[in-house]
Design an enzyme around this catalytic site. Structure first.
Site, mmCIF file in Angstrom:
data_model
loop_
_atom_site.group_PDB
_atom_site.id
_atom_site.type_symbol
_atom_site.label_atom_id
_atom_site.label_comp_id
_atom_site.label_asym_id
_atom_site.label_seq_id
_atom_site.Cartn_x
_atom_site.Cartn_y
_atom_site.Cartn_z
ATOM 1 N N CYS A 125 42.261 35.414 40.640
ATOM 2 C CA CYS A 125 42.312 36.389 41.736
ATOM 3 C C CYS A 125 40.919 36.977 41.972
ATOM 4 C CB CYS A 125 43.345 37.480 41.510
ATOM 5 S SG CYS A 125 43.761 38.329 43.071
ATOM 6 N N ASP A 194 46.774 45.173 38.258
ATOM 7 C CA ASP A 194 47.311 46.178 39.187
ATOM 8 C C ASP A 194 48.071 47.264 38.450
ATOM 9 O OD1 ASP A 194 46.786 43.870 41.095
ATOM 10 O OD2 ASP A 194 47.451 45.467 42.441
HETATM 11 C C1 RUB Z 1 44.539 41.792 43.626
HETATM 12 C C2 RUB Z 1 44.641 41.565 42.154
HETATM 13 C C3 RUB Z 1 43.504 42.051 41.295
HETATM 14 C C4 RUB Z 1 43.800 43.496 40.822
HETATM 15 C C5 RUB Z 1 42.602 44.129 40.151
HETATM 16 O O1 RUB Z 1 45.723 41.485 44.306
HETATM 17 O O2 RUB Z 1 45.627 41.067 41.655
HETATM 18 O O3 RUB Z 1 43.376 41.237 40.163
HETATM 19 O O4 RUB Z 1 44.178 44.295 41.930
HETATM 20 O O5 RUB Z 1 41.541 44.218 41.075
HETATM 21 P P1 RUB Z 1 45.781 41.652 45.917
HETATM 22 P P2 RUB Z 1 40.382 45.325 40.929
HETATM 23 O O6 RUB Z 1 44.719 40.752 46.478
HETATM 24 O O7 RUB Z 1 47.165 41.224 46.290
HETATM 25 O O8 RUB Z 1 45.533 43.117 46.234
HETATM 26 O O9 RUB Z 1 39.748 45.085 39.588
HETATM 27 O O10 RUB Z 1 39.451 45.011 42.080
HETATM 28 O O11 RUB Z 1 41.014 46.667 41.045
#
Ligand code: RUB
Length: 319
Positions: A125, A194
């Site tokens: 991701c 998340d």
């Molecule tokens: C984003 C996702 C990220 C986490 C952490 O999912 O799964 O790994 O949100 O991100 P989506 P961060 O694209 O569906 O929002 O470290 O940037 O908070």
């Protein structure tokens, strides 16, 4: 206006990633509060509570969102006068945003110590926190290359390879289903999250749990970069993190080529059990998943009586 636009940006994923969602919500509350022309504390608080609820209803899984909103709204809820509430709203929103960026920096500093020389890292991701860790290790001359997954169906992997490439890091871009094939080549996996639940499970982009399973099988470390506001207080009461299910078209495209009777299932996140997580790196330190309830109680400072008053998750998606 700012509120509906922000709510729409988050639910449509123009603003995405748990950290950015949280900061954007805090900024929207701040801006909305400044635009209100209320004459009494009660009127102001009432408007702000409505705004908070709208923002919290935009995406159900990222617990950073209700945590940010709660942090900002506490200033309003505890205020004795209208002026106090306005000032506290402004200060707490600014503080949350500032601390959120600082947390990512601190996480990067701590996680980089876990990364060995000449490291090959896999990520899944697009996580600002995970990428910050990789970039910091790269600045220390320790990263040989990264394997970054595509991340079907929304392809967040493209954002990740762009960010890593911009930082000068060699990247191998692979389809999600190739993760197991390449796992023997990597030293460790780093992802963001998340939500971290009271039992230390990690809720992150769909596919994360498969990658964690492969890492476990291959005896590779699975490290999660998580600001403390990604920990989910209400899970202490047994509440579950709702998994967001998104529209079928994200998977099939608008020209659906499937037989009419076929249903498409498109969960956006999955749950990695704590047994597959080696380390959670936060801005207050790196620890085992079993430490999660301590973070919730001692660091986030959640008191059990608060649970009853705060927002319940308002969405239940899918099955
Ligand atoms: C984003 C996702 C990220 C986490 C952490 O999912 O799964 O790994 O949100 O991100 P989506 P961060 O694209 O569906 O929002 O470290 O940037 O908070």
């Amino acid at each position: 206006m700012v509120l509906t636009k922000t709510a729409d940006d988050i639910s449509s994923m123009r603003v995405r990633g748990a950290g950015r969602i949280a900061r954007t919500a805090a900024a929207a509350l701040q801006e909305y509060g400044a635009s209100l022309d209320c004459k009494t504390l009660a009127a102001f608080t009432g408007e702000m509570e409505k705004a908070a609820e709208i923002l919290c209803g935009t995406r159900p899984t990222a617990v950073s969102l209700p945590n940010a909103v709660r942090y900002v709204m506490q200033g309003v809820r505890r205020a004795a006068t209208l002026e106090d509430a306005q000032r506290a709203l402004n200060d707490r929103a600014a503080e949350f945003i500032r601390e959120s960026y600082a947390a990512v920096e601190k996480i990067a500093e701590i996680a980089a110590r876990q990364i060995p020389d000449d490291a090959v890292i896999m990520t899944h991701c697009n996580s600002e926190a995970a990428i910050a860790c990789i970039v910091r290790a790269h600045q220390q001359g320790k990263v040989r290359e990264v394997y970054a997954t595509e991340v079907r169906p929304r392809n967040q992997g493209y954002i990740t390879i762009q960010m890593l490439s911009d930082a000068g890091i060699p990247v191998n871009f692979i389809v999600d289903s190739a993760a197991r094939m390449f796992m023997p080549k990597v030293d460790l996996v780093i992802t963001g999250t998340d939500a971290v639940t009271a039992n230390g499970a990690v809720v992150n982009k769909i596919g994360t749990s498969q990658i964690a399973l492969c890492a476990h099988e291959a005896r590779k470390s699975f490290i999660v970069a998580a600001e403390t506001y990604k920990f989910a207080p209400r899970t202490i009461l047994g509440e579950r993190i709702p998994i967001e299910w998104r529209p079928a078209e994200e998977v099939t495209g608008s020209e659906r080529k499937l037989p009419a009777h076929v249903t498409v299932k498109n969960p956006a996140f999955d749950v990695t059990p704590p047994a597959y997580v080696d380390l959670i790196v936060t801005e207050i330190g790196a620890f085992a998943p079993s430490y999660a309830p301590v973070v919730i109680r001692d660091h986030l400072g959640w008191d059990i009586s608060e649970f009853q008053k705060d927002y319940a998750y308002s969405h239940h998606y899918g099955e």
